[in-house]
Design an enzyme around this catalytic site. Structure first.
Site, PDB file in Angstrom:
ATOM      1  N   ASP A 770      45.954  -2.472  33.772  1.00  0.00           N
ATOM      2  CA  ASP A 770      46.858  -2.795  32.663  1.00  0.00           C
ATOM      3  C   ASP A 770      47.543  -1.502  32.213  1.00  0.00           C
ATOM      4  O   ASP A 770      46.904  -0.458  32.073  1.00  0.00           O
ATOM      5  CB  ASP A 770      46.037  -3.424  31.505  1.00  0.00           C
ATOM      6  CG  ASP A 770      46.894  -3.948  30.365  1.00  0.00           C
ATOM      7  OD1 ASP A 770      47.055  -5.199  30.291  1.00  0.00           O
ATOM      8  OD2 ASP A 770      47.446  -3.127  29.590  1.00  0.00           O
ATOM      9  N   ILE A 771      48.922  -1.562  32.004  1.00  0.00           N
ATOM     10  CA  ILE A 771      49.692  -0.357  31.624  1.00  0.00           C
ATOM     11  C   ILE A 771      49.405  -0.048  30.161  1.00  0.00           C
ATOM     12  O   ILE A 771      49.366  -0.953  29.312  1.00  0.00           O
ATOM     13  CB  ILE A 771      51.183  -0.582  31.838  1.00  0.00           C
ATOM     14  CG1 ILE A 771      51.467  -0.895  33.317  1.00  0.00           C
ATOM     15  CG2 ILE A 771      52.013   0.630  31.389  1.00  0.00           C
ATOM     16  CD1 ILE A 771      52.882  -1.338  33.615  1.00  0.00           C
ATOM     17  N   GLU A 814      51.985  -7.318  31.899  1.00  0.00           N
ATOM     18  CA  GLU A 814      51.939  -5.974  32.500  1.00  0.00           C
ATOM     19  C   GLU A 814      50.594  -5.738  33.144  1.00  0.00           C
ATOM     20  O   GLU A 814      50.191  -4.633  33.394  1.00  0.00           O
ATOM     21  CB  GLU A 814      52.279  -4.941  31.418  1.00  0.00           C
ATOM     22  CG  GLU A 814      51.185  -4.412  30.526  1.00  0.00           C
ATOM     23  CD  GLU A 814      50.465  -5.389  29.602  1.00  0.00           C
ATOM     24  OE1 GLU A 814      50.661  -6.646  29.757  1.00  0.00           O
ATOM     25  OE2 GLU A 814      49.658  -4.948  28.795  1.00  0.00           O
TER      26      GLU A 814
END
Ligand SMILES: Nc1nc2c(ncn2[C@@H]2O[C@H](COP(=O)(O)OP(=O)(O)OP(=O)(O)O)[C@@H](O)[C@H]2O)c(=O)[nH]1
Length: 908
Positions: A770-771, A814
């Site tokens: 996950d960003i 994301e």
């Protein structure tokens, strides 16, 4: 529709059958009619000839009387009566005989009823003078009239016989008078068969006074001459009559013929009906009315052609057969007539001999050139004549005293040298027979016959004596007792009384023919016919037969005549019986004898001034059948040949028409099955077949081209479809923004890899990514820049997961995930770490992140699939590890340690 067509066919055949039958019947009726016409023409010809003959026989009736009157014009009334009486007795058709001196009638017999005629002067009766003048001009017989008779009102014809002053040449003398012999015309017509209500035609006669077509109509309806079916001429000694005949209406068509014809027509029609009804259809079966079975064109055409040809051949064959039959019939009649005619001619020739010879001698005697007182010279003269007349048997003189002087040719035996026979008073009238040498000199005495021969008792002598003029006497047996039997025969002839200058009776002259001679003549005619000819008297007594059976029996000295119906010859006997049964004077019939069929043809022959005889001819039918059966056989063979040729023609023609069409249809079938190979198989000279072949060839080329185009189009479309499918597949499995596998592919891959790892008892690792602070990034740089950042992180992720068992996917928003098989815990952690590091190393500017660049947090989980765990547990563990990484400061890798260690240990 089919039923209506079948009904139409049936009606057509019925009409055709009816038409053929009607036409055949019409032709046959016409043929029958023309046959009737021909028969009538033949009958009219025969009857006309009969009339000519009857008239011809009556014409010279008064000649001997005329000769007598020329020699002695002043004969007293009693003598005249004695001379005319026998003539009237013998000829029933004579109405009366009148004698004129000069032109005035001085004697008429019978007188009763004719008194008005006596004393009549022709010079005062112009209507009669015409005939008189003609007779005088001809110096011979002339036929006058017909005129209505004064006595009865009936029509009569009159023979005028003039007589002239005698001398050596009576033709130069002056007219002394006329004998008028009146004959009943109706009786004359009856005798010749022309006055018969049974005749198939109506008659009229014209030519009064012998004027032919210029003369008045004197018998029958004058209208007949305008619409005559037949006309003939009757030749008279000094003129002509015309006879017109109109055929009576036919009695109708023979019902038996009609039955045959109509029966034949009905059979033909039935045959055709059968052909039409069962043409190409099974005889029975449920589909009979439902569908028409298909028949090959060849069979169909053959049948149709035969249906057309067979009636034509049948009618043609029948007509030919009928024509042949008719020709055969004609031939048969012609042959029978020819033989009948030859017999007739021979008989006439035969009986002419005694008449001619006797007339000559009587005339000689009348002129004083035969001297009864010089019997030697007389017999010498007779012998000379006998040598000239091969048919003559006797030429004799019987004197008033019963003496007999004769010259003779014996009718029987080997020795046919001429004989001289004499029975003189000086010898007691003993009959002496001498042979005569070539110089007519008396030779050896052959035999002494009858001891007391009295000429006066012989039938010829008596007949002449009774009639007083030249006369036929009945057939009789010769009474010459010759030892060799040379005179054992019958004779017939004429006898004439001789008178001296003063009218005294001198004797009787006779000329005689042996009937054996006639038998010989008849035998000559019928020799090669297999038949017989015979001559009989009116009562049936035989005179001569070609088979030369005896015509009389001897009972002691009496001879008994044999009738034709009792002849020893079976064919003569059968014919005689047939003639007796029919009872007519002429006719034609068929009789069976010993299995052979004979045509019996008979007619009457009237001796001039004498009795009427019957001439019979019987001919075996095989004589006619031989050429006829040949003809019929030929006709049948020709009809059969035509039939066979038609059959062959029908088959060949059908084949010729059907064969190219069959080839073309087989080709069309191949074309239909998509077999384009091969060229057009038929190149027919028939326009329509050629056109069909060309059309099929053109169609084939077009279809081939069209199919090729279709094939190419299908190929192109299929390729396009496959590409689209592939694209669709790609699109359905790929995340549109990043190009990584989408969540659906992730789920399927995880389930599949889970199963595989479970079977292999190997661990399966899952990395969740996950960003960090991405919301801030979006907020700061905008959503598009956020998308771009997502793509860059995804590309890094893709680059870091290149092993065959790895799958990088966008998990949502994301968040990303990596499935890695065949990795232990350390390997999985190392992979996660390399990815994290790689993202950071990309240094995507992120001003709102503590490090100033984009970083990612990762959670790693690893499980060996068992019954008590599941893919969902693996995801959950990875999610928990990610949460830990986030919560412990981000930009780091965390693992689901507890479980992972335990799992790893188990695995290791
Ligand atoms: N640009 C862009 N933004 C996205 C997309 N999907 C999700 N986001 C954003 O990502 C952000 C995620 O934010 P959060 O889950 O609150 O987390 P964060 O801001 O990254 O913070 P931490 O995860 O706690 O570090 C949201 O603001 C979403 O709008 C996407 O496809 N494109």
């Amino acid at each position: 529709m089919k039923r209506r067509k079948a009904l139409g066919n049936v009606i057509g055949v019925l009409l055709l059958g009816l038409l053929v039958t009607l036409v055949a019947e019409l032709i046959d009726r016409q043929r029958q009619e023309s046959l009737r016409h021909q028969q009538a023409a033949g009958q009219l010809q025969r009857l006309s000839a009969e009339l000519e003959q009857t008239l011809g026989a009556l014409m010279p009736l008064a000649d001997p009387l005329a000769a007598r009157l020329a020699a002695d014009p002043q004969l007293p009334e009693e003598e005249l009566r004695a001379l005319t009486e026998p003539l009237l007795d013998r000829h029933r058709r004579l109405v009366n005989i009148a004698i004129s001196r000069g032109l005035r009638i001085v004697h008429v017999n019978p007188l009763a009823g004719n008194e008005a005629v006596l004393g009549m002067d022709f010079g005062l009766r112009p209507e009669m003078m015409e005939g008189v003048r003609r007779a005088v001009a001809r110096r011979g017989n002339s036929l006058a009239g017909p005129l209505p008779l004064l006595q009865s009102g009936r029509l009569g014809v009159i023979v005028r016989t003039p007589f002239f002053a005698g001398g050596a040449d009576p033709r130069s003398g002056e007219l002394l008078g006329l004998i008028s012999t009146v004959i009943d015309l109706q009786g004359l017509l009856e005798d010749s068969g022309l006055y018969d209500p049974e005749l198939p035609f109506a008659l009229a006669l014209r030519g009064r006074e012998g004027l032919g077509e210029r003369g008045e109509v004197f018998f029958g309806d004058p209208e007949l001459f305008h619409e005559a079916d037949l006309q003939r001429e009757i030749v008279l000694p000094d003129g002509r009559w015309m006879i017109a005949a109109q055929l009576k209406r036919a009695q109708g068509y023979p019902p038996q013929r009609a039955l045959w014809l109509r029966g034949g027509g009905a059979l033909l029609t039935l045959g055709l009906l059968a052909l039409v009804l069962f043409d190409g259809r099974p005889a029975r079966g449920p589909q009979w009315s439902e569908s028409m079975r298909k028949v090959p064109l060849r069979g169909f055409l053959s049948r149709r052609l035969l249906m057309l040809l067979l009636p034509i051949i049948a009618v043609q064959g029948w007509l030919s057969y009928q024509a042949a039959l008719s020709a055969a019939e004609q031939f048969q009649k012609q042959l029978a007539s020819e033989i009948g005619l030859r017999v007739h001619d021979k008989v006439a020739e035969f009986f002419e001999v005694p008449r001619r010879v006797l007339s000559f001698n009587a005339e000689q005697a009348r002129l004083g050139l035969l001297d009864v007182a010089q019997p030697e010279a007389l017999v010498g003269n007779f012998l000379l004549q006998l040598r000239q007349q091969s048919l003559l048997t006797f030429l004799s003189l019987g004197t008033a005293e019963g003496e007999y002087h004769a010259a003779s040719r014996p009718p029987r035996g080997e020795d046919r040298a001429l004989r001289m026979l004499q029975a003189r008073q000086g010898d007691g009238r003993a009959m002496l027979l001498y042979r005569v040498d070539d110089a007519n000199r008396r030779g050896s005495l052959i035999s002494r016959g009858n001891a007391h021969f009295d000429a006066r008792l012989r039938p010829w002598f008596r007949a002449a004596r009774a009639s007083g003029s030249m006369v036929w006497y009945p057939a009789y047996r010769y009474a010459i007792d010759d030892e060799s039997g040379a005179y054992d025969a019958m004779g017939i002839g004429m006898a004439a009384p001789l008178y001296g200058r003063s009218g005294e009776f001198l004797g009787v002259l006779t000329a005689d023919v042996a009937l054996l001679q006639l038998s010989q003549l008849l035998a000559d005619i019928t020799r090669h016919t297999g038949g017989v000819a015979f001559l009989a008297e009116a009562n049936g007594d035989l005179l001569a037969t070609s088979s030369r059976e005896p015509v009389y029996l001897l009972r002691g000295t009496r001879s008994i005549r044999i009738k034709a119906s009792a002849s020893d010859n079976p064919l003569v006997r059968t014919s005689g019986q047939a003639i007796a049964e029919q009872g007519s004077t002429e006719g034609r019939t068929f009789r069976e004898l010993d299995g052979e069929r004979y045509l019996v043809d008979w007619g009457s022959y009237a001796l001039p001034d004498g009795p009427t005889l019957t001439i019979g001819v019987a001919l075996p039918q095989r004589q006619f059948i031989a050429p006829t059966s040949g003809l019929l056989r030929n006709v049948t063979l020709v009809a059969l040949a035509v039939l066979l040729l038609s059959l062959l023609g029908a088959v060949l023609l059908s084949n010729w028409i059907a064969q190219p069409l069959g080839t073309l249809s087989r080709w069309a079938l191949r074309l239909g099955n998509g077999d384009w190979s091969g060229e057009k198989p038929v190149d027919s000279r028939v326009l329509e077949v050629g056109m069909l072949g060309d059309a099929l060839a053109m169609m084939a080329r077009r279809l081939e081209r069209h199919t090729e185009e279709l094939r190419q189009q299908v190929e192109a479309r299929t390729a396009e479809l496959e590409r689209a499918n592939r694209e669709l597949l790609h699109l359905s499995s790929t995340d549109g923004l990043t190009g990584l596998a989408n969540r659906r592919v992730f789920d399927a891959t995880l389930a599949r890899e889970w199963g595989r790892a479970r079977r292999a008892r190997q661990p399966l690792a899952l990395l969740m990514l996950d960003i960090d602070f991405f919301k801030r990034y979006n907020d700061r740089y905008g959503h598009l820049a956020g998308d771009d950042c997502l793509r860059k992180v995804a590309a890094t992720l893709q680059a870091g997961t290149r092993r065959a068992g790895d799958l990088a996917a966008r998990y949502g928003g994301e968040e990303f995930a990596v499935i890695a098989s065949d990795l232990d815990a350390a390997g999985a952690l190392a992979l996660a770490e390399s990815i994290r590091a790689a993202v950071m190393a990309q240094a995507i500017a992120h001003a709102d992140s503590p490090l100033g660049v984009v970083t990612v947090s990762m959670g790693v989980a690893l499980l060996v699939p068992e019954d008590d765990n599941s893919p969902e547990i693996l995801i959950k563990l990875a999610d928990q590890a990610l949460y830990q990484a986030k919560s412990q400061g981000r930009n780091r890798v965390e693992e689901a340690l507890g479980n992972l260690a335990g799992q790893a240990q188990e695995v290791g």
